[in-house]
Design an enzyme around this catalytic site. Structure first.
Site, PDB file in Angstrom:
ATOM      1  N   ASP A 210      91.537  34.519  11.039  1.00  0.00           N
ATOM      2  CA  ASP A 210      91.526  35.234   9.763  1.00  0.00           C
ATOM      3  C   ASP A 210      92.834  36.010   9.642  1.00  0.00           C
ATOM      4  O   ASP A 210      93.697  35.933  10.525  1.00  0.00           O
ATOM      5  CB  ASP A 210      90.308  36.174   9.679  1.00  0.00           C
ATOM      6  CG  ASP A 210      89.774  36.315   8.250  1.00  0.00           C
ATOM      7  OD1 ASP A 210      90.610  36.467   7.338  1.00  0.00           O
ATOM      8  OD2 ASP A 210      88.550  36.291   8.060  1.00  0.00           O
ATOM      9  N   ASP A 237      96.807  32.773   7.486  1.00  0.00           N
ATOM     10  CA  ASP A 237      96.696  32.850   6.029  1.00  0.00           C
ATOM     11  C   ASP A 237      96.500  31.414   5.576  1.00  0.00           C
ATOM     12  O   ASP A 237      97.432  30.613   5.600  1.00  0.00           O
ATOM     13  CB  ASP A 237      97.967  33.446   5.419  1.00  0.00           C
ATOM     14  CG  ASP A 237      97.889  33.564   3.892  1.00  0.00           C
ATOM     15  OD1 ASP A 237      97.104  32.824   3.270  1.00  0.00           O
ATOM     16  OD2 ASP A 237      98.628  34.384   3.327  1.00  0.00           O
ATOM     17  N   PHE A 238      95.279  31.064   5.172  1.00  0.00           N
ATOM     18  CA  PHE A 238      95.025  29.636   4.947  1.00  0.00           C
ATOM     19  C   PHE A 238      95.679  29.093   3.686  1.00  0.00           C
ATOM     20  O   PHE A 238      95.633  27.900   3.426  1.00  0.00           O
ATOM     21  CB  PHE A 238      93.538  29.278   5.035  1.00  0.00           C
ATOM     22  CG  PHE A 238      92.580  30.061   4.191  1.00  0.00           C
ATOM     23  CD1 PHE A 238      92.714  30.155   2.820  1.00  0.00           C
ATOM     24  CD2 PHE A 238      91.483  30.682   4.787  1.00  0.00           C
ATOM     25  CE1 PHE A 238      91.804  30.842   2.047  1.00  0.00           C
ATOM     26  CE2 PHE A 238      90.548  31.379   4.019  1.00  0.00           C
ATOM     27  CZ  PHE A 238      90.715  31.457   2.643  1.00  0.00           C
ATOM     28  N   HIS A 256      83.224  28.515  -1.469  1.00  0.00           N
ATOM     29  CA  HIS A 256      82.717  28.926  -2.790  1.00  0.00           C
ATOM     30  C   HIS A 256      83.561  30.025  -3.435  1.00  0.00           C
ATOM     31  O   HIS A 256      83.371  30.344  -4.607  1.00  0.00           O
ATOM     32  CB  HIS A 256      81.238  29.323  -2.703  1.00  0.00           C
ATOM     33  CG  HIS A 256      80.976  30.688  -2.138  1.00  0.00           C
ATOM     34  ND1 HIS A 256      79.847  31.400  -2.452  1.00  0.00           N
ATOM     35  CD2 HIS A 256      81.681  31.474  -1.284  1.00  0.00           C
ATOM     36  CE1 HIS A 256      79.859  32.558  -1.822  1.00  0.00           C
ATOM     37  NE2 HIS A 256      80.962  32.627  -1.105  1.00  0.00           N
TER      38      HIS A 256
END
Length: 347
Positions: A210, A237-238, A256
């Site tokens: 994360d 940091d995706f 979501h």
């Protein structure tokens, strides 16, 4: 002889029950915020006056409040009014005592402090398609607000842990991890998913990934669970970073949060990080394919409207279509706890 079928008498009871459901909701939310169930922890019984003193409640409200919790099934009671003794139910003793690791009240606290007032603007969200959270009042997105305030970030992470722990425990039990040796949980927050998998599957190496601001919270939780030697943390940091390589990539209530292009970006990054035979697991309140049964999943999608505008929840069929478009070969869905499921795509 009259053989006409008896007609069912229509009443507005269910309409009224749903229309005023926020009465019950706010009663429970306030009880958690004020610490009712923690005050009664240890299966002790207290009088109304003792609870009133401990929580500094006003004379006018104490018995209405406590007896409403009895009527809703969240407290037990013997006696009446001045002679009453109140105690937790088995469920509130386990799940709403802040001092227990099984506490799920983090989500309830966030629902009280954030979601409850924002849902008051659902009608505006439905008319405009715009989020109704912090960005409406401050100009900053939900995540910008959270990461700017460490106490809010920790509350949010505790909330996500509370709502997800049962699902992650079920996933660790129901999914066959024996074929895999490594797992990376993307957007892993406090590391609950990684801890549960590592606890039940000693041969798998788990990493929770994360943003840097989350790492201290994850390290604290992992250490408290005695799992520091089994679960590692990683900064990611995706949006800008590729996913770490792993046999299993998990995302718990991550997909979501985003619109379709970003959902597809995350799925593609997971595909690229997996070996042949690897698995992407998305834990979500999956809407049933016929969109008739999982009311929670549908309302969670409305919550995504309130939070982000363009974000939405989805069905297992949606997940299968998206993952196969990226290149995954097969999809399974495993029911977890309550309205949630694990959607699994195999490379």
């Amino acid at each position: 002889m009259n053989t006409a079928p008896e007609q069912k008498q229509l009443t507005p009871a269910r309409i009224m029950e749903t229309a005023t459901a926020f009465f019950a909701s706010k009663t429970l939310l306030s009880a958690v915020k004020l610490g009712v169930f923690t005050t009664l922890s240890g299966n002790q019984s207290l009088s109304g006056k003792e609870i009133q003193k401990a929580l500094k409640l006003h004379d006018r409200s104490v018995y209405d409040f406590l007896d409403a919790l009895v009527a809703l099934g969240f407290l037990n009671r013997t006696g009446l009014l001045e002679t009453a003794e109140y105690s937790n139910t088995p469920e509130t003793e386990i799940f709403l005592d802040k001092n227990k690791p099984s506490y799920i009240g983090g989500f309830v606290e966030m629902a009280n402090d954030r979601l409850y007032p924002f849902w008051g603007d659902l009608d505006e969200a439905l008319l405009t398609g715009q989020p109704q959270n912090e960005i409406k009042h401050t100009g900053r997105s939900m995540f910008e607000e959270l990461y700017a305030k460490p106490e809010r970030l920790k509350q949010f992470i505790n909330a996500m842990s509370g709502i997800s722990t049962g699902n992650f425990m079920a996933l660790a039990q129901k999914f066959d991890f024996s074929r895999y040796s490594s797992l990376c949980d993307i957007g892993g927050a406090a590391g609950v998913l990684s801890v549960e998998v590592a606890r039940q599957h000693p041969k798998i190496t788990c990493t929770t990934a994360d943003l840097p601001a989350v790492e201290p919270i994850a390290k604290e939780y992992i250490a408290a669970q005695g799992m520091s030697d089994r679960v590692k943390t990683a900064n990611i940091d995706f949006f800008t970073d590729e996913f770490p390589k792993a046999d299993v990539i998990t995302m718990g209530m991550i997909l979501h949060d985003w619109d379709l292009p970003n959902k597809m970006m995350l799925i593609k990054k997971a595909y690229d990080a997996l070996p042949t035979g690897g698995a992407l697991i998305a834990v979500e309140a999956l809407i049933d394919d016929d969109r008739r049964k999982n009311a929670f999943g549908l309302m969670m999608s409305l919550n995504m409207l309130i939070e982000f505008g363009v974000a939405f929840d989805f069905t297992g069929a949606d997940f299968e279509r998206w993952t196969k478009e990226v290149g995954f070969r097969r999809v399974d869905v495993i029911p977890l706890a309550g309205p949630s499921s694990a959607a699994i795509a195999y490379k």
